[in-house]
Design a protein around this motif. Structure first.
Motif, PDB file in Angstrom:
ATOM      1  N   GLY A 270       9.502  10.768  43.927  1.00 63.02           N
ATOM      2  CA  GLY A 270       9.475  12.067  44.605  1.00 63.02           C
ATOM      3  C   GLY A 270       8.813  11.993  45.967  1.00 63.02           C
ATOM      4  N   LEU A 271       7.768  11.170  46.072  1.00 66.16           N
ATOM      5  CA  LEU A 271       7.069  10.995  47.344  1.00 66.16           C
ATOM      6  C   LEU A 271       7.964  10.316  48.379  1.00 66.16           C
ATOM      7  CD1 LEU A 271       4.371  11.215  48.908  1.00 66.16           C
ATOM      8  CD2 LEU A 271       3.783   8.956  47.985  1.00 66.16           C
ATOM      9  N   CYS A 272       8.715   9.311  47.943  1.00 61.95           N
ATOM     10  CA  CYS A 272       9.581   8.560  48.858  1.00 61.95           C
ATOM     11  C   CYS A 272      10.744   9.404  49.376  1.00 61.95           C
ATOM     12  CB  CYS A 272      10.134   7.318  48.162  1.00 61.95           C
ATOM     13  SG  CYS A 272       8.914   6.023  47.851  1.00 61.95           S
ATOM     14  N   GLN A 273      11.319  10.217  48.522  1.00 65.68           N
ATOM     15  CA  GLN A 273      12.549  10.909  48.889  1.00 65.68           C
ATOM     16  C   GLN A 273      12.382  11.955  49.978  1.00 65.68           C
ATOM     17  OE1 GLN A 273      13.107  13.356  45.009  1.00 65.68           O
ATOM     18  NE2 GLN A 273      14.163  14.516  46.592  1.00 65.68           N
ATOM     19  N   VAL A 274      11.152  12.504  50.128  1.00 70.20           N
ATOM     20  CA  VAL A 274      10.974  13.584  51.106  1.00 70.20           C
ATOM     21  C   VAL A 274      11.209  13.114  52.532  1.00 70.20           C
ATOM     22  CG1 VAL A 274       9.370  14.873  49.646  1.00 70.20           C
ATOM     23  CG2 VAL A 274       8.466  13.232  51.311  1.00 70.20           C
ATOM     24  N   ILE A 275      11.206  11.803  52.752  1.00 67.80           N
ATOM     25  CA  ILE A 275      11.512  11.267  54.087  1.00 67.80           C
ATOM     26  C   ILE A 275      12.881  11.766  54.532  1.00 67.80           C
ATOM     27  CG2 ILE A 275      11.965   9.147  55.407  1.00 67.80           C
ATOM     28  CD1 ILE A 275      10.038   7.722  53.450  1.00 67.80           C
ATOM     29  N   ALA A 276      13.840  11.774  53.599  1.00 65.98           N
ATOM     30  CA  ALA A 276      15.191  12.246  53.909  1.00 65.98           C
ATOM     31  C   ALA A 276      15.403  13.690  53.482  1.00 65.98           C
ATOM     32  CB  ALA A 276      16.225  11.354  53.223  1.00 65.98           C
ATOM     33  N   THR A 277      14.750  14.112  52.395  1.00 70.50           N
ATOM     34  CA  THR A 277      14.991  15.451  51.843  1.00 70.50           C
ATOM     35  C   THR A 277      14.579  16.568  52.788  1.00 70.50           C
ATOM     36  OG1 THR A 277      14.628  14.618  49.607  1.00 70.50           O
ATOM     37  CG2 THR A 277      14.539  16.989  49.894  1.00 70.50           C
ATOM     38  N   THR A 278      13.415  16.438  53.428  1.00 70.67           N
ATOM     39  CA  THR A 278      12.889  17.535  54.248  1.00 70.67           C
ATOM     40  C   THR A 278      13.807  17.897  55.414  1.00 70.67           C
ATOM     41  OG1 THR A 278      10.644  16.864  53.629  1.00 70.67           O
ATOM     42  CG2 THR A 278      10.856  18.415  55.459  1.00 70.67           C
ATOM     43  N   PRO A 279      14.175  16.939  56.277  1.00 68.63           N
ATOM     44  CA  PRO A 279      15.102  17.327  57.364  1.00 68.63           C
ATOM     45  C   PRO A 279      16.478  17.729  56.848  1.00 68.63           C
ATOM     46  CG  PRO A 279      14.726  14.948  57.367  1.00 68.63           C
ATOM     47  CD  PRO A 279      13.744  15.543  56.417  1.00 68.63           C
ATOM     48  N   MET A 280      16.944  17.083  55.773  1.00 70.08           N
ATOM     49  CA  MET A 280      18.249  17.423  55.210  1.00 70.08           C
ATOM     50  C   MET A 280      18.291  18.883  54.773  1.00 70.08           C
ATOM     51  SD  MET A 280      20.177  15.838  51.842  1.00 70.08           S
ATOM     52  CE  MET A 280      19.014  16.559  50.670  1.00 70.08           C
ATOM     53  N   GLU A 281      17.287  19.317  54.028  1.00 66.55           N
ATOM     54  CA  GLU A 281      17.282  20.683  53.510  1.00 66.55           C
ATOM     55  C   GLU A 281      16.939  21.701  54.591  1.00 66.55           C
ATOM     56  OE1 GLU A 281      15.578  21.480  49.782  1.00 66.55           O
ATOM     57  OE2 GLU A 281      16.831  19.984  48.794  1.00 66.55           O
TER      58      GLU A 281
END
Length: 319
Positions: free
Chosen positions: A113-124
């Motif tokens: 979950g910590l790693c994915q926010v690198i891509a998740t935050t700008p994507m969402e």
């Protein structure tokens, strides 16, 4: 457990993410609009999931339901790769003598979950602006017959002028807020995605293990699909209050009459005071309809082993 083949896992994650997002994206758009709508003058814009879906389809057409799909499907490859591969990697690294204690399963999920926010935050962040554009236009025109026509016209003109493209939104954010403007809502995204992964991955692993063929660590597509759906359903409902807060914070341009928020705490307090605790469940059913099949499809495809097949075929051709 054999060593992880990183290239094949990345391919699996990418294919799984694209397949899942394509199938459930219209419901994700409905979820965003339901979470963002606030009751003004005692009347909500959308009554429920079906009402939102029908009004969106009628006023914006079929492709209106896929508004924001481009940026989502572009960034879903690194996002799902980071999430699914990250969990596999941490589970592999945290094993001792071939065993993975439950508390380490939780740690592996948190790491993913910590790693994915690198891509998740700008994507969402970008996806939410595009998904919510129609709601803002509809709100100004109050959904009268003339209003619907004007809404469609506004959306079309906006898209034609480029004002509703992800690229223009990205350029504008970087120009006005710097690169880290793309990470607005990072705290709320972390507060959602880490608990989600802590709940989801261990639960999925245990349910999926029930379907392993004897002597293997592989279940059928159907079993992995059901395991992914069940685990995602539980995890998505558990973190929905934080998802509502995250969606509100990441909506950069509010509709007329909507509240604005300075941060996670301010958003939480205002929603609680002005809309009541039940507001934190807004879009919960739609979120379940999105996340459950999304992760069911993603896990099913991921465990089929497309990446291993592609790499094996490529290796044979090269040799």
């Amino acid at each position: 457990m054999s060593e992880i083949s990183l290239p094949s896992k990345v391919i699996n994650g990418a294919v799984a993410g694209i397949a899942g997002v394509t199938c459930v994206f219209p419901i994700d758009l409905v979820k965003t609009r339901l979470q963002n709508q606030q009751i003004i003058d005692g009347k909500p814009m959308y009554k429920n999931i079906l009402d939102c879906f029908i009004k969106t389809a009628r006023s914006e057409g079929f492709f209106g339901l896929y508004k924001g799909y481009g940026v989502n499907v572009t960034l879903i490859t690194p996002e799902k790769a980071l999430k699914l591969v990250g969990n596999d990697f941490f589970r592999y690294m945290l094993r001792t003598d071939g065993k993975l204690p439950f508390y380490r399963e939780l740690l592996a999920g948190a790491g993913a979950g910590l790693c994915q926010v690198i891509a998740t935050t700008p994507m969402e962040l970008l996806k939410i602006q595009l998904q919510d554009a129609g709601r803002k236009v509809h709100k100004k025109t109050q959904l009268t017959a003339e209003g619907v026509e004007a809404a469609v016209s506004g959306v079309v003109k906006g898209a034609a002028s480029g004002s509703l493209t992800a690229m223009d939104l990205t350029r504008d954010l970087i120009r006005t807020r710097g690169f880290f403007g793309l990470y607005k809502g990072l705290g709320a995204t972390l507060a959602r995605d880490i608990p989600f992964s802590v709940i989801y991955f261990p639960l999925f692993a245990h349910i999926n293990a029930l379907g392993y063929a004897e002597g293997t660590e592989k279940a059928t597509f159907q079993h992995s699909f059901v395991a992914g759906c069940v685990a995602a359903c539980v995890a998505s409902v558990a973190v929905n209050p934080v998802d509502v807060v995250k969606t509100r914070i990441q909506t950069l341009q509010q509709a007329e009459g909507d509240q604005t928020y300075t941060g996670v705490k301010d958003c939480f307090v205002k929603i609680w005071k002005l809309e009541g605790p039940m507001a934190f469940l807004k879009g919960a059913m739609a979120r379940v309809f999105v996340i459950a099949p999304l992760f069911g499809i993603a896990q099913g495809v991921y465990f089929i082993g497309v990446g291993e097949f592609v790499i094996d075929r490529t290796s044979r051709l090269l040799n």
